[in-house]
Design a protein around this motif. Structure first.
Motif, short mmCIF file in Angstrom:
data_model
loop_
_atom_site.label_atom_id
_atom_site.label_comp_id
_atom_site.label_asym_id
_atom_site.label_seq_id
_atom_site.Cartn_x
_atom_site.Cartn_y
_atom_site.Cartn_z
N PRO A 153 0.81 -1.23 0.00
CA PRO A 153 0.00 0.00 0.00
C PRO A 153 0.84 1.27 0.00
CG PRO A 153 0.08 -0.94 2.20
CD PRO A 153 0.78 -1.92 1.29
N MET A 154 2.15 1.14 -0.04
CA MET A 154 3.05 2.29 -0.08
C MET A 154 4.27 1.89 -0.90
SD MET A 154 4.86 2.18 3.71
CE MET A 154 3.33 2.16 4.62
N PRO A 155 5.08 2.85 -1.32
CA PRO A 155 6.29 2.51 -2.07
C PRO A 155 7.18 1.55 -1.26
CG PRO A 155 5.88 4.85 -2.20
CD PRO A 155 4.91 4.32 -1.18
N ALA A 156 7.81 0.61 -1.96
CA ALA A 156 8.67 -0.37 -1.29
C ALA A 156 9.77 0.31 -0.49
CB ALA A 156 9.27 -1.32 -2.32
N GLU A 157 10.27 1.45 -0.99
CA GLU A 157 11.34 2.16 -0.28
C GLU A 157 10.85 2.64 1.09
OE1 GLU A 157 10.37 2.74 -3.37
OE2 GLU A 157 12.14 2.17 -4.55
N ASP A 158 9.62 3.16 1.15
CA ASP A 158 9.07 3.63 2.42
C ASP A 158 8.79 2.47 3.36
OD1 ASP A 158 9.20 6.17 1.37
OD2 ASP A 158 7.06 6.31 0.93
#
Length: 199
Positions: A153-158
Motif C-alpha cells: 500500500p506504499m512505495p517499497a522504499e518507504d
C-alpha cells in the motif's frame, strides 16, 4: 593448484583481514580493537593492514558492509523458506528473535553512530553504508511481495525504511533487554501484507 597471482593474493589478504576484524569488532567493540590487534590476530604485519585500509574507520565500515550483506542473505533464505506466506513469515520471525539485539553487532553500529557526531567524514560514510543496507531491505521486500503476487500500500522504499527503522530500534532495546520480543517486526510486515492488493 597453481600459485596465486599478486591480485589474488592481495584479495585473499584483504578478505582475511576483514574476517578477522569482524570477529574482533564484534567481540571487543570499535574502541577496544586496534589495527595492531587485527594484524596480530590475522597473522600479518601492521603494514599489511595499512596497505589495504587507510585507517580503522575504513576497515570497520567494510566490516559493517559485510555484516549487512550476510544478514541480508540470511533474511532472503528465511523469506524463501516454506510453502506459504505464513511459513515464510514464521522463518523470518525466528531469524529476528535470534538476531535482532545481537550485542556485538548492535553495539558496534551504535558506537560508530556516536563517534560520527563530531566526525563529518564518518557520518557521510555511515550514511552510505546504511543506505546500502536500506537498498538490501528494499530488494528483499520487493522480491518477497512479488513472489506473493501482491502490491504494497506504499512505495517499497518507504515500507523497507519503516521495517528497517523498527528493526534497528528494537535491536537496540533487545541488546539491553533480550526478553523483549522481536515479533513486532514480523507483525508489522503482516499488517503491510494484509493491506496489500493483488498485482
Amino acid at each position: 593448484m597453481g600459485r596465486l597471482t599478486r591480485s589474488e593474493s592481495q584479495a585473499q589478504t584483504r578478505a582475511h583481514l576483514v574476517s578477522t576484524a569482524r570477529d574482533l569488532f564484534l567481540a571487543d567493540g570499535y574502541a577496544g580493537t586496534s589495527l595492531e590487534k587485527v594484524a596480530d590476530s590475522a597473522g600479518y604485519s601492521k603494514g599489511a593492514v595499512y596497505s589495504n585500509f587507510k585507517n580503522k574507520k575504513e576497515l570497520c565500515l567494510e566490516v559493517l558492509g559485510l555484516i549487512h550483506a550476510t544478514k541480508g542473505a540470511e533474511i532472503a533464505a528465511a523469506l524463501g523458506h516454506g510453502d506459504t506466506a505464513e511459513d515464510r513469515l514464521g522463518a523470518f520471525e525466528s531469524w529476528a528473535e535470534n538476531t535482532l539485539g545481537d550485542v556485538g553487532w548492535t553495539m558496534l553500529e551504535f558506537e560508530l553512530i556516536v563517534l560520527s557526531r563530531h566526525d563529518p567524514e564518518l557520518r557521510e560514510a555511515l550514511t552510505a553504508t546504511l543506505g546500502a543496507a536500506r537498498d538490501i531491505a528494499v530488494n528483499l521486500l520487493t522480491s518477497f511481495t512479488e513472489s506473493l503476487g501482491v502490491t504494497l500500500p506504499m512505495p517499497a522504499e518507504d515500507a523497507a525504511s519503516s521495517i528497517l527503522g523498527l528493526g534497528v530500534g528494537l535491536g537496540i532495546q533487545r541488546a539491553i533487554d533480550p526478553t523483549i520480543s522481536a515479533r513486532v517486526v514480523t507483525d508489522s510486515l503482516r499488517v503491510l501484507l494484509a493491506t496489500s492488493s493483488p498485482m
